[in-house]
Design an enzyme around this catalytic site. Sequence first.
Site, PDB file in Angstrom:
ATOM      1  N   HIS A   1       0.831  -1.193   0.000  1.00 17.25           N
ATOM      2  CA  HIS A   1       0.000   0.000   0.000  1.00 17.25           C
ATOM      3  C   HIS A   1       0.872   1.252   0.000  1.00 17.25           C
ATOM      4  CE1 HIS A   1      -3.808  -2.170   1.719  1.00 17.25           C
ATOM      5  NE2 HIS A   1      -3.398  -2.643   0.560  1.00 17.25           N
TER       6      HIS A   1
ATOM      7  N   GLU B   1       1.258   3.762   2.047  1.00 16.26           N
ATOM      8  CA  GLU B   1       1.983   4.107   3.268  1.00 16.26           C
ATOM      9  C   GLU B   1       3.291   3.331   3.385  1.00 16.26           C
ATOM     10  OE1 GLU B   1      -2.463   3.804   4.465  1.00 16.26           O
ATOM     11  OE2 GLU B   1      -1.151   3.106   2.858  1.00 16.26           O
TER      12      GLU B   1
ATOM     13  N   GLU C   1     -21.832   1.291 -21.993  1.00 16.37           N
ATOM     14  CA  GLU C   1     -21.693   1.959 -23.286  1.00 16.37           C
ATOM     15  C   GLU C   1     -22.831   1.706 -24.266  1.00 16.37           C
ATOM     16  OE1 GLU C   1     -18.020   1.985 -25.272  1.00 16.37           O
ATOM     17  OE2 GLU C   1     -16.803   2.149 -23.471  1.00 16.37           O
TER      18      GLU C   1
ATOM     19  N   SER D   1     -32.280   0.474 -19.503  1.00 13.71           N
ATOM     20  CA  SER D   1     -32.598  -0.424 -18.391  1.00 13.71           C
ATOM     21  C   SER D   1     -31.937   0.049 -17.097  1.00 13.71           C
ATOM     22  CB  SER D   1     -32.160  -1.851 -18.721  1.00 13.71           C
ATOM     23  OG  SER D   1     -30.756  -1.951 -18.852  1.00 13.71           O
TER      24      SER D   1
END
Length: 335
Positions: A53, A55, A266, A274
Amino acid sequence: MTYTQDEFFINETLKLAKKGVSWTYPNPMVGALIVKGGRMIGKGYHKVFGLPHAEIEALQKCKENPKGATLYVNLEPCSHFGKTPPCVDTIIQAGITRVVCATLDPNPKVRSFGLAKLQKAGIEVLVGVLESEARTLNEAFFTFHEKKRPFIALKFAASLDGKIATRTGESKWITNEKARKYARSLRGQYQAVLVGINTVLKDNPHLGVRMKGKKDPLRIILGQRVQIPDDAQVLRDQNVLIIKAKKIHDLLSVLREKEIISILVEGGGSVLGSFVDAKVVDKVYAFHAPILVGGKKAISAIAGQGVQTISQSIHLKNLSYKRFDDNLLTIGYVV
């Protein structure tokens, strides 16, 4: 814009975090800075899902001992074991004395636990600096955990009278090359792109980003494998998910279980409609070209049932616009 010191460094973490766009899903984009005596001594960002990560990256790249320094990060440090060990343990061991983060983690299994552990260790904690900007950066991640479904964005290219194809079905090309290139780049901001089977059969779309350094999204096709020709571009590799058409809410439940946090829808018009009818749209990218197609049998951008009254119409807020010569893109969030 004038920033306080904390705001300045948090803004820098947001810039770092953006470098991970398209590569961190289903994790958020996170950047981190280590600051000591007003000087930045380490920085990092979450590069790829499964790697350290932000950090940890920042601490590993420190130019000097981080003991007594401040950690700036745009999202609450994790306190649980996932693909990587808890970040808070490493932060405590490094001797960090102050942590400034933009926002709490929206995941209820994580939220507040990381900061609570830091505070228990005697570390000063400040949360909420540039929170709105941090939430916008990771809007998909927040929607996924707060609404329990993927973040849904619709994208379409239409004439001024709202048509995406003529009455004969011709659609290439309504918008210009600059607009189409930008539209392809949008795919790199989403974990998945979704179209219906008719779009695949009619247009044989690529559905990729086609940009160096950007990861192609997962291609989701609503239909059945047997309907798709073996040489279709969407079947060029294994990065495709074919799902038999079902009710939208059931579809979103399936995709949530697969940890798909964002989808760019798209087309075609019926598929877009819908999602509108199901009221699960978060964002809209509407490209318009200065042409009129006409014809009641021409295909509209948004099909489906639609609303009964104007007052029931879906309203967009936080609007922004981009021009591509004489083409216009309107970007907005659903109220």
